[in-house]
Scaffold this motif. Structure first.
Motif, PDB file in Angstrom:
ATOM      1  N   ARG A  66     102.433  20.771 -15.815  1.00 21.38           N
ATOM      2  CA  ARG A  66     101.469  21.861 -16.018  1.00 21.38           C
ATOM      3  C   ARG A  66     100.312  21.769 -15.030  1.00 21.38           C
ATOM      4  NH1 ARG A  66      96.736  21.851 -18.247  1.00 21.38           N
ATOM      5  NH2 ARG A  66      97.093  19.856 -19.269  1.00 21.38           N
ATOM      6  N   CYS A  69     101.273  23.201 -11.746  1.00 18.91           N
ATOM      7  CA  CYS A  69     101.437  24.666 -11.808  1.00 18.91           C
ATOM      8  C   CYS A  69     100.076  25.363 -11.786  1.00 18.91           C
ATOM      9  CB  CYS A  69     102.212  25.058 -13.068  1.00 18.91           C
ATOM     10  SG  CYS A  69     103.946  24.575 -13.008  1.00 18.91           S
ATOM     11  N   GLU A  70      99.132  24.841 -12.515  1.00 11.61           N
ATOM     12  CA  GLU A  70      97.796  25.435 -12.525  1.00 11.61           C
ATOM     13  C   GLU A  70      97.094  25.227 -11.188  1.00 11.61           C
ATOM     14  OE1 GLU A  70      95.869  23.871 -16.013  1.00 11.61           O
ATOM     15  OE2 GLU A  70      97.143  25.076 -17.347  1.00 11.61           O
ATOM     16  N   ASP A  74      95.389  27.943  -8.603  1.00 18.07           N
ATOM     17  CA  ASP A  74      93.977  27.783  -8.218  1.00 18.07           C
ATOM     18  C   ASP A  74      93.833  27.664  -6.702  1.00 18.07           C
ATOM     19  OD1 ASP A  74      93.033  27.891 -10.836  1.00 18.07           O
ATOM     20  OD2 ASP A  74      93.064  25.708 -11.080  1.00 18.07           O
ATOM     21  N   ALA A 120     104.530  27.787 -17.279  1.00 16.46           N
ATOM     22  CA  ALA A 120     103.177  27.294 -17.012  1.00 16.46           C
ATOM     23  C   ALA A 120     102.533  28.053 -15.853  1.00 16.46           C
ATOM     24  CB  ALA A 120     103.218  25.793 -16.717  1.00 16.46           C
ATOM     25  N   ALA A 121     103.303  28.317 -14.806  1.00 15.38           N
ATOM     26  CA  ALA A 121     102.773  29.053 -13.655  1.00 15.38           C
ATOM     27  C   ALA A 121     102.465  30.504 -14.025  1.00 15.38           C
ATOM     28  CB  ALA A 121     103.763  28.996 -12.491  1.00 15.38           C
ATOM     29  N   ARG A 123     101.745  31.694 -16.999  1.00 14.73           N
ATOM     30  CA  ARG A 123     100.581  31.711 -17.894  1.00 14.73           C
ATOM     31  C   ARG A 123      99.290  31.705 -17.082  1.00 14.73           C
ATOM     32  NH1 ARG A 123     101.276  27.197 -21.908  1.00 14.73           N
ATOM     33  NH2 ARG A 123     100.994  25.955 -20.035  1.00 14.73           N
ATOM     34  N   LYS A 124      99.215  30.825 -16.098  1.00 12.04           N
ATOM     35  CA  LYS A 124      98.020  30.737 -15.255  1.00 12.04           C
ATOM     36  C   LYS A 124      97.876  31.983 -14.379  1.00 12.04           C
ATOM     37  CE  LYS A 124      94.526  28.656 -13.244  1.00 12.04           C
ATOM     38  NZ  LYS A 124      93.277  28.352 -13.905  1.00 12.04           N
ATOM     39  N   GLN A 127      96.634  34.989 -16.333  1.00 14.44           N
ATOM     40  CA  GLN A 127      95.188  34.858 -16.585  1.00 14.44           C
ATOM     41  C   GLN A 127      94.392  35.283 -15.350  1.00 14.44           C
ATOM     42  OE1 GLN A 127      94.882  30.732 -17.715  1.00 14.44           O
ATOM     43  NE2 GLN A 127      95.615  31.113 -19.794  1.00 14.44           N
TER      44      GLN A 127
END
Length: 178
Positions: A66, A69-70, A74, A120-121, A123-124, A127
């Protein structure tokens, strides 16, 4: 330059379809974060594209984690000021072992890369898309193996799960994109 001013993250970028995708996207004007586990291959890719007008930023990461992925999402926002497209291309095969011979270890490895990583990717990325106030695009690379016996059972199940997650995400956020 069809993709001028687009910011794109591509996983599995060190070889195969991921590498080819990065090459094409950059030649069409996109700025790309190229993600893979093999740093040396990412460095070779970036070197081969250094004469292009757009930027390639490499990120050595493991999509089954995770935090990676975040961080790749970023990095795109930090490097390019925005995120426009996420391409979940990273994959892992299951060695075509029939179900009676399939191991728990291989199940978790394949599912973590092909299902958890994109989740996970995504989801970020979603957002970020919502914070930016406009939609973005998510491209999840699947396979005919999700619907036919062209692959092993673990791989087939993982790609079927990815397809279902893709459809659900599109449905859940369809009004946010308009």
């Amino acid at each position: 330059m069809k993709l001028k001013d687009k910011s794109i993250v591509v996983t599995g970028a060190s070889s195969g379809m991921g590498k080819s995708s990065v090459e094409l996207l950059v030649k069409e004007g996109a700025s790309v974060v190229a993600v893979a586990r093999r740093t040396e291959r990412l460095e070779q890719l970036a070197e081969s594209l250094k004469m292009e007008a757009c930027k390639v930023v490499i990120y050595q990461g493991d999509v089954s984690k995770r935090v990676d992925c975040e961080a790749m999402i970023d990095l795109a926002v930090d490097s390019f000021g925005k995120l426009g497209i996420l391409v979940n291309n990273a994959s892992l095969i299951d060695e075509m072992a029939p179900i009676a011979e399939a191991s728990d270890e291989k199940f978790h490895q394949v599912m973590d890369v092909i299902v958890y990583g994109p989740m996970a990717a995504m989801r970020k990325a979603v957002q970020v898309f919502l914070e930016q106030g406009h939609g973005g695009n998510i491209i999840n690379v699947s396979s005919v193996g999700a619907m036919h016996q062209a692959a092993g059972p673990i791989y087939a199940a993982s790609k079927a799960a990815l397809n279902a997650m893709s459809r659900n995400t599109a449905y859940m956020y369809k009004s946010a994109a308009t």
